[in-house]
Design a protein around this motif. Structure first.
Motif, PDB file in Angstrom:
ATOM      1  N   ALA A  15     -17.960  24.853  42.670  1.00 54.26           N
ATOM      2  CA  ALA A  15     -18.406  25.783  43.213  1.00 54.26           C
ATOM      3  C   ALA A  15     -19.141  25.785  44.746  1.00 54.26           C
ATOM      4  O   ALA A  15     -18.172  27.030  45.711  1.00 54.26           O
ATOM      5  CB  ALA A  15     -20.808  25.145  42.550  1.00 54.26           C
ATOM      6  N   ALA A  17     -27.192  37.320  41.903  1.00 50.77           N
ATOM      7  CA  ALA A  17     -25.910  36.731  42.178  1.00 50.77           C
ATOM      8  C   ALA A  17     -25.096  37.959  43.054  1.00 50.77           C
ATOM      9  O   ALA A  17     -24.243  37.427  44.090  1.00 50.77           O
ATOM     10  CB  ALA A  17     -25.460  35.982  41.579  1.00 50.77           C
ATOM     11  N   THR A  53     -22.234  29.894  38.933  1.00 47.82           N
ATOM     12  CA  THR A  53     -23.144  30.195  39.165  1.00 47.82           C
ATOM     13  C   THR A  53     -24.194  30.930  37.414  1.00 47.82           C
ATOM     14  O   THR A  53     -25.037  29.908  36.998  1.00 47.82           O
ATOM     15  CB  THR A  53     -23.892  31.217  39.857  1.00 47.82           C
ATOM     16  OG1 THR A  53     -23.125  30.949  41.197  1.00 47.82           O
ATOM     17  CG2 THR A  53     -25.794  32.236  40.043  1.00 47.82           C
TER      18      THR A  53
END
Length: 328
Positions: free
Chosen positions: A281, A27, A297
């Motif tokens: 998000a 990520a 995440t």
């Protein structure tokens, strides 16, 4: 403590740590190579700053240095429980996640219960009436809804029940203009019911189709044939034998749907303007809030892992041979 259970706990912990480390690395570096500019997002779109001001902002937020150095600094802070400060809300990321998850857990909990009840009921009816016209219609509905986008189902329900009939609010998780201490639990449920129904409509199909096959297998089994020979009525057979042997596998499969539940909630919360974790998000992604995006995440990975772990434990409880095969 049983040796097998202890070994299972250790393995699950190692898998969780490995998963979170992989999610952190992937990520973070995906964000690094993306066109996201958190400094500009912090300053504001269309606002120009001097190089000196930009450098000061980078120093304040820890955006200076190589990507590897930034990653190590961020990882060290995460291990200490510090996920950073949200650029949108100007508050600690962990506080935002907890606040938004309190809204989302009600939505996902209602959807989880509704999808389980609807899925198992339809699966039971399809299995009992297999081959009949009604069963074919229910199967077609399940297959159609499983391939239907969640946001489309949400929009249809919104148009019919909120705008058309006026039975439910158009959006938000609480009534407008009321203090938090004045809002009751039933008002929260009332606002979450329609988005939860939209989310459950696209997630009950796997449970329904799986239960249908299990019910058909149970109806053709020797113990059901023996029960018929003893003179048991159809209702008694379904209650004492079919439901008993198909309910636990359906519940187990329901726990494995946490990933679909979380992913679907992102779209549903957007449609219904529901201020949950999924909507946070989306806002973090659109407004380049890197700390919040990374925090969500990580939390979503933990949430999905928890659901899958519960499903695995239930599988091994239902069929102990599965647990024995894992440790041979």
């Amino acid at each position: 403590m049983n040796k097998g259970i202890f070994k299972r706990i250790i393995q699950n912990f190692i898998r969780l740590v490995t998963l979170l480390v992989a999610v952190c690395v992937i990520a973070y570096f995906l964000i690094q190579i993306s066109p996201i500019d958190p400094i500009q997002a912090y300053v504001g779109a269309g606002v120009a700053v001097s190089p000196e001001q930009r450098e000061n902002i980078e120093n304040f937020w820890g955006g200076n240095g190589s990507p590897l150095k930034q990653f190590l600094t961020w990882s060290r802070a995460v291990l200490q429980g510090d996920f950073g400060v949200s650029l949108i809300y100007r508050r600690p990321v962990l506080d935002i996640i907890i606040e938004k998850f309190n809204h989302s857990i009600l939505l996902m909990g209602l959807s989880w219960v509704l999808s389980g009840i609807i899925g198992y009921t339809l699966g039971l009816l399809m299995g009992i009436n297999r081959g009949k016209p009604g069963e074919r219609v229910m199967k077609t509905i399940c297959l159609s809804l499983s391939s239907t986008p969640t946001f489309w189902v949400g929009l249809i329900l919104l148009l019919i029940f909120s705008i058309g009939l006026g039975w439910f609010p158009v959006g938000l998780s609480v009534p407008i203009g009321m203090l938090t201490k004045e809002i009751t639990f039933f008002q929260r449920v009332y606002h979450a019911l329609l988005p939860a129904l939209a989310l459950s409509f696209t997630s009950f199909s796997p449970v329904a189709l799986h239960t249908r096959d299990k019910v058909f297998t149970a109806m053709e089994s020797d113990y059901v044939l023996f029960a018929r020979a003893r003179g048991e009525k159809s209702k008694e057979i379904i209650k004492n034998h079919v439901v008993h042997n198909t309910l636990i596998p359906a519940i187990t499969l329901q726990f494995a749907s946490f990933s679909e539940l979380f992913g679907g909630s992102v779209l549903v919360e957007q449609v219904f303007s529901y201020p949950g974790l999924g909507r946070a998000a989306v806002e973090a992604g659109l407004r380049s809030d890197v700390p919040l995006l990374l925090g969500v995440t990580l939390f979503s990975a933990l949430f999905v892992f928890l659901g899958n772990s519960i499903a695995n434990i239930l599988y091994q409880w239902v069929d102990p041979k599965i647990g024995e095969m894992d440790y041979e």
